[in-house]
Design a protein around this motif. Structure first.
Motif, PDB file in Angstrom:
ATOM      1  N   SER A  55     -48.275 -22.930 -43.665  1.00  0.00           N
ATOM      2  CA  SER A  55     -47.178 -23.321 -42.781  1.00  0.00           C
ATOM      3  C   SER A  55     -46.183 -22.180 -42.601  1.00  0.00           C
ATOM      4  O   SER A  55     -45.686 -21.948 -41.498  1.00  0.00           O
ATOM      5  CB  SER A  55     -46.462 -24.551 -43.328  1.00  0.00           C
ATOM      6  OG  SER A  55     -47.319 -25.651 -43.307  1.00  0.00           O
ATOM      7  N   ILE A  56     -45.894 -21.456 -43.672  1.00  0.00           N
ATOM      8  CA  ILE A  56     -44.969 -20.322 -43.576  1.00  0.00           C
ATOM      9  C   ILE A  56     -45.585 -19.206 -42.728  1.00  0.00           C
ATOM     10  O   ILE A  56     -44.893 -18.588 -41.905  1.00  0.00           O
ATOM     11  CB  ILE A  56     -44.578 -19.825 -44.979  1.00  0.00           C
ATOM     12  CG1 ILE A  56     -43.696 -20.868 -45.658  1.00  0.00           C
ATOM     13  CG2 ILE A  56     -43.869 -18.484 -44.918  1.00  0.00           C
ATOM     14  CD1 ILE A  56     -43.478 -20.621 -47.134  1.00  0.00           C
ATOM     15  N   LEU A  57     -46.881 -18.954 -42.917  1.00  0.00           N
ATOM     16  CA  LEU A  57     -47.552 -17.945 -42.088  1.00  0.00           C
ATOM     17  C   LEU A  57     -47.526 -18.323 -40.612  1.00  0.00           C
ATOM     18  O   LEU A  57     -47.263 -17.480 -39.747  1.00  0.00           O
ATOM     19  CB  LEU A  57     -48.995 -17.744 -42.556  1.00  0.00           C
ATOM     20  CG  LEU A  57     -49.187 -16.995 -43.870  1.00  0.00           C
ATOM     21  CD1 LEU A  57     -50.658 -17.000 -44.264  1.00  0.00           C
ATOM     22  CD2 LEU A  57     -48.668 -15.581 -43.755  1.00  0.00           C
ATOM     23  N   ILE A  58     -47.803 -19.581 -40.323  1.00  0.00           N
ATOM     24  CA  ILE A  58     -47.773 -20.049 -38.926  1.00  0.00           C
ATOM     25  C   ILE A  58     -46.370 -19.927 -38.363  1.00  0.00           C
ATOM     26  O   ILE A  58     -46.188 -19.534 -37.208  1.00  0.00           O
ATOM     27  CB  ILE A  58     -48.295 -21.498 -38.827  1.00  0.00           C
ATOM     28  CG1 ILE A  58     -49.779 -21.541 -39.152  1.00  0.00           C
ATOM     29  CG2 ILE A  58     -48.021 -22.105 -37.462  1.00  0.00           C
ATOM     30  CD1 ILE A  58     -50.656 -20.743 -38.201  1.00  0.00           C
ATOM     31  N   PHE A  59     -45.350 -20.266 -39.170  1.00  0.00           N
ATOM     32  CA  PHE A  59     -43.974 -20.117 -38.699  1.00  0.00           C
ATOM     33  C   PHE A  59     -43.697 -18.666 -38.311  1.00  0.00           C
ATOM     34  O   PHE A  59     -43.150 -18.396 -37.242  1.00  0.00           O
ATOM     35  CB  PHE A  59     -42.980 -20.575 -39.774  1.00  0.00           C
ATOM     36  CG  PHE A  59     -41.555 -20.461 -39.337  1.00  0.00           C
ATOM     37  CD1 PHE A  59     -40.952 -21.505 -38.672  1.00  0.00           C
ATOM     38  CD2 PHE A  59     -40.817 -19.314 -39.567  1.00  0.00           C
ATOM     39  CE1 PHE A  59     -39.638 -21.407 -38.241  1.00  0.00           C
ATOM     40  CE2 PHE A  59     -39.510 -19.203 -39.160  1.00  0.00           C
ATOM     41  CZ  PHE A  59     -38.913 -20.257 -38.484  1.00  0.00           C
ATOM     42  N   GLY A  60     -44.078 -17.737 -39.181  1.00  0.00           N
ATOM     43  CA  GLY A  60     -43.841 -16.318 -38.889  1.00  0.00           C
ATOM     44  C   GLY A  60     -44.587 -15.839 -37.661  1.00  0.00           C
ATOM     45  O   GLY A  60     -44.027 -15.140 -36.808  1.00  0.00           O
ATOM     46  N   LEU A  61     -45.856 -16.224 -37.547  1.00  0.00           N
ATOM     47  CA  LEU A  61     -46.643 -15.809 -36.373  1.00  0.00           C
ATOM     48  C   LEU A  61     -46.094 -16.414 -35.085  1.00  0.00           C
ATOM     49  O   LEU A  61     -46.016 -15.738 -34.058  1.00  0.00           O
ATOM     50  CB  LEU A  61     -48.105 -16.203 -36.565  1.00  0.00           C
ATOM     51  CG  LEU A  61     -48.869 -15.432 -37.639  1.00  0.00           C
ATOM     52  CD1 LEU A  61     -50.255 -16.037 -37.836  1.00  0.00           C
ATOM     53  CD2 LEU A  61     -48.959 -13.965 -37.270  1.00  0.00           C
ATOM     54  N   CYS A  62     -45.720 -17.687 -35.141  1.00  0.00           N
ATOM     55  CA  CYS A  62     -45.166 -18.329 -33.938  1.00  0.00           C
ATOM     56  C   CYS A  62     -43.793 -17.784 -33.579  1.00  0.00           C
ATOM     57  O   CYS A  62     -43.440 -17.708 -32.404  1.00  0.00           O
ATOM     58  CB  CYS A  62     -45.104 -19.835 -34.127  1.00  0.00           C
ATOM     59  SG  CYS A  62     -46.717 -20.611 -34.102  1.00  0.00           S
ATOM     60  N   PHE A  63     -43.016 -17.400 -34.586  1.00  0.00           N
ATOM     61  CA  PHE A  63     -41.728 -16.776 -34.289  1.00  0.00           C
ATOM     62  C   PHE A  63     -41.930 -15.463 -33.548  1.00  0.00           C
ATOM     63  O   PHE A  63     -41.260 -15.193 -32.551  1.00  0.00           O
ATOM     64  CB  PHE A  63     -40.926 -16.551 -35.569  1.00  0.00           C
ATOM     65  CG  PHE A  63     -39.617 -15.871 -35.318  1.00  0.00           C
ATOM     66  CD1 PHE A  63     -38.546 -16.583 -34.824  1.00  0.00           C
ATOM     67  CD2 PHE A  63     -39.461 -14.513 -35.547  1.00  0.00           C
ATOM     68  CE1 PHE A  63     -37.329 -15.960 -34.573  1.00  0.00           C
ATOM     69  CE2 PHE A  63     -38.263 -13.875 -35.302  1.00  0.00           C
ATOM     70  CZ  PHE A  63     -37.192 -14.607 -34.821  1.00  0.00           C
TER      71      PHE A  63
END
Length: 108
Positions: A55-63
């Motif tokens: 979830s943290i990785l997805i947050f960073g990539l989507c940001f």
């Protein structure tokens, strides 16, 4: 151009998308033992640590993706607010076992 709006839009998009990825991973983890085993990085915590890491990785990539997608927008995007609100409401319900257990049983 106001960079503040770019950051706000990117954070809203990333937060909503990471919430959706989190509940999808919860369902996949429950339905498929291989997904659960893949996310089991630290055996005492089980796949919960993997859920948070992804979830943290997805947050960073989507940001980062949102930062480039919403570049040049000089206003807040209302549809992103509604996407976030809908994601939060859906997340609250789907993470309760009463709601996600039937979905898991459908996928098995």
């Amino acid at each position: 151009m106001n960079k503040q709006y770019n950051t706000i839009n990117s954070v809203i998009f990333a937060a909503a998308t990471s919430l959706n990825v989190f509940w999808i991973l919860i369902v996949l983890k429950g339905a498929y033992p291989k997904v659960s085993a893949f996310m089991n990085f630290h055996p005492p915590t089980g796949p919960l640590l993997g859920l948070y890491i992804f979830s943290i990785l997805i947050f960073g990539l989507c940001f980062l993706a949102g930062w480039f997608m919403f570049r040049g927008k000089d206003k807040l995007l209302t549809h992103l607010d509604w996407y976030f609100i809908a994601s939060v409401i859906f997340y609250v319900f789907i993470t309760l076992p009463v709601f996600h257990e039937p979905v898991i049983h459908l996928l098995k």
